[in-house]
Enzyme design. Structure first.
Site, mmCIF file in Angstrom:
data_model
loop_
_atom_site.group_PDB
_atom_site.id
_atom_site.type_symbol
_atom_site.label_atom_id
_atom_site.label_comp_id
_atom_site.label_asym_id
_atom_site.label_seq_id
_atom_site.Cartn_x
_atom_site.Cartn_y
_atom_site.Cartn_z
ATOM 1 N N THR A 272 4.281 2.759 5.457
ATOM 2 C CA THR A 272 2.884 2.316 5.539
ATOM 3 C C THR A 272 2.143 3.257 6.462
ATOM 4 O O THR A 272 2.702 3.672 7.484
ATOM 5 C CB THR A 272 2.749 0.862 6.059
ATOM 6 O OG1 THR A 272 1.384 0.649 6.487
ATOM 7 C CG2 THR A 272 3.653 0.565 7.247
ATOM 8 N N ASP B 205 2.393 -0.115 12.071
ATOM 9 C CA ASP B 205 2.310 -1.354 12.863
ATOM 10 C C ASP B 205 3.616 -2.155 12.869
ATOM 11 O O ASP B 205 3.629 -3.295 13.315
ATOM 12 C CB ASP B 205 1.168 -2.235 12.312
ATOM 13 C CG ASP B 205 1.323 -2.535 10.833
ATOM 14 O OD1 ASP B 205 2.118 -1.849 10.157
ATOM 15 O OD2 ASP B 205 0.650 -3.448 10.338
ATOM 16 N N ARG C 266 -6.508 -2.955 8.691
ATOM 17 C CA ARG C 266 -7.211 -4.245 8.758
ATOM 18 C C ARG C 266 -6.597 -5.146 9.820
ATOM 19 O O ARG C 266 -7.251 -6.050 10.327
ATOM 20 C CB ARG C 266 -7.302 -4.933 7.407
ATOM 21 C CG ARG C 266 -5.999 -5.243 6.769
ATOM 22 C CD ARG C 266 -6.208 -5.860 5.405
ATOM 23 N NE ARG C 266 -4.979 -5.685 4.644
ATOM 24 C CZ ARG C 266 -4.918 -5.541 3.346
ATOM 25 N NH1 ARG C 266 -6.017 -5.541 2.630
ATOM 26 N NH2 ARG C 266 -3.770 -5.390 2.744
ATOM 27 N N ASP D 21 5.482 -4.997 6.042
ATOM 28 C CA ASP D 21 6.107 -6.291 6.353
ATOM 29 C C ASP D 21 6.100 -7.266 5.173
ATOM 30 O O ASP D 21 7.032 -8.059 5.014
ATOM 31 C CB ASP D 21 5.554 -6.917 7.640
ATOM 32 C CG ASP D 21 4.054 -6.999 7.664
ATOM 33 O OD1 ASP D 21 3.415 -6.583 6.674
ATOM 34 O OD2 ASP D 21 3.504 -7.479 8.672
ATOM 35 N N GLY E 229 0.839 -1.204 0.000
ATOM 36 C CA GLY E 229 0.000 0.000 0.000
ATOM 37 C C GLY E 229 0.870 1.249 0.000
ATOM 38 O O GLY E 229 1.825 1.338 0.757
ATOM 39 N N ARG F 233 0.969 -5.138 -4.974
ATOM 40 C CA ARG F 233 1.106 -6.270 -4.046
ATOM 41 C C ARG F 233 1.276 -7.491 -4.950
ATOM 42 O O ARG F 233 0.374 -7.815 -5.710
ATOM 43 C CB ARG F 233 -0.144 -6.419 -3.178
ATOM 44 C CG ARG F 233 -0.479 -5.176 -2.334
ATOM 45 C CD ARG F 233 -1.583 -5.507 -1.344
ATOM 46 N NE ARG F 233 -2.258 -4.327 -0.813
ATOM 47 C CZ ARG F 233 -1.842 -3.662 0.267
ATOM 48 N NH1 ARG F 233 -0.783 -4.051 0.919
ATOM 49 N NH2 ARG F 233 -2.512 -2.609 0.702
ATOM 50 N N ASP G 214 -0.092 2.446 8.375
ATOM 51 C CA ASP G 214 -0.600 1.702 9.537
ATOM 52 C C ASP G 214 0.238 1.839 10.812
ATOM 53 O O ASP G 214 -0.250 1.592 11.909
ATOM 54 C CB ASP G 214 -0.699 0.203 9.204
ATOM 55 C CG ASP G 214 -1.786 -0.089 8.191
ATOM 56 O OD1 ASP G 214 -2.661 0.774 7.995
ATOM 57 O OD2 ASP G 214 -1.757 -1.174 7.592
#
Ligand code: F6P
Length: 329
Positions: A132, A136, A178, A109, A17, A78, A134
């Protein structure tokens, strides 16, 4: 003082992404490589482009005026095929054919797993840069794009608050993530949410309703619930439906923010972060470090091996969860 090195040509690519600040990072990679006398090649569309041999020289002049732009000039993808060794072999041969000695891979990741596989299969060296929205990833306090996404979400929540207030409504605002609730948690706190629902914590609809009832009894005129898309109860629409059945005090609406969170000009913080990490990635390759992700911890540049960076996730701060609970009561 410039360093003497054996890396003559590096490849840079963005994968997974996209995130605001990826362009700033590409620029930093190219400009730092140029400083060391290393040539840079751009690989388009991540691992898909590597498989299809979509690579060409990326001179310093070509990364002018991209620092402030969202998206990625190299495009992103992706790649399912890259999970298979046969396709990795093809990608590796293209890297060799183009005389690329090492890679800087910008992504999440999944991107690092791909680079780690290239190293395991063919000893091809890479350094990963966390890009990213996110936030995370294990091994870095911040990822490129997170700060910009937070600001985009907060701007949207502030606007939703205006209309929620005007109509005495309860809004369920769904944000991206997500697998991770970092965007939801931060923006929920900054946006004054009644409740924040994230994948890392089990959602209980009855508890949520009790929280909303308490607020209603305290004469709260409207409310915002921030839901991460990966929440275990199934996202904002599903939860709003369940709440509607038992809690009729407010008129309920749902707003899914979606991909606007991934676009837009990167914030100042993301541009500086991307610039530091991009330079740091080239420094690492020059210092013969590879199979690692570069990150920032307590303002310092740190390296984390790919197998560790991909095995663990950044953890939600329980203090922030507690803060959110206290402030919404
Ligand atoms: O990983 C970044 C991210 O934006 C997640 O927050 C989100 O769940 C996902 O990508 C969406 O991916 P896609 O754009 O492929 O639908």
């Amino acid at each position: 003082m410039k360093k003497i090195n054996e890396v003559k040509r590096i490849g840079v690519m963005t994968s997974g992404g996209d995130a605001p600040g990826m362009n700033a990072c590409i620029r930093a990679v190219v400009r730092t490589a140029t400083y060391y006398g290393i040539e840079t090649w751009g690989v388009r569309r991540g691992y898909e482009g590597m498989i299809e041999n979509e690579m060409e020289e990326l001179p310093s002049g070509d990364v002018g005026n991209i620092l402030q732009r969202g998206g990625t000039m190299l495009r992103s993808a992706r790649s399912k095929r890259f999970h298979e060794k046969e396709w990795r072999q093809k990608a590796f041969l293209h890297l060799k054919e183009n005389k690329i000695d090492a890679l800087v891979v910008i992504g999440g990741d999944g991107t690092f797993r791909g680079a780690h596989a290239l190293y395991k299969d063919f000893k091809f060296p890479s350094v990963g840069v966390p890009g990213t929205i996110d936030n995370d990833l294990f091994g870095t306090d911040l990822t490129i794009g997170y700060d910009t996404a937070l600001n985009t979400v907060i701007d949207a929540i502030d606007k939703i608050r205006d209309t929620a207030d005007a109509h005495n409504r309860l809004f369920f605002v769904e944000v991206m993530g997500r697998d991770a609730g970092f965007i939801a948690l931060r923006t929920g706190i900054a946006g004054g949410a009644e409740s924040i629902l994230i994948p890392e914590a089990k959602t209980n609809v009855n508890t949520l309703i009790r929280t909303l009832e308490t607020g209603f009894r305290r004469k709260k005129q409207f409310g915002i619930v921030v839901v991460a898309e990966g929440d275990d109860e199934g996202g904002a629409f599903a939860i709003a439906e369940k709440v509607k059945e038992k809690f009729t005090s407010y008129d309920i609406r749902v707003s899914i923010l979606g991909h606007i969170q991934r676009g837009g000009n990167p914030s100042c913080q993301d541009r500086v972060l991307a610039s530091r990490l991009g330079k740091g990635a080239v420094d690492a390759l020059v210092d013969k470090k590879h199979d690692v992700m570069i990150g920032i911890q307590n303002k310092n540049i740190v390296l984390t091996p790919f197998d560790k960076a991909t095995k663990y996730h950044q953890e939600i701060d329980p203090e922030l969860m507690h803060l959110a609970e206290i402030l919404s009561s």
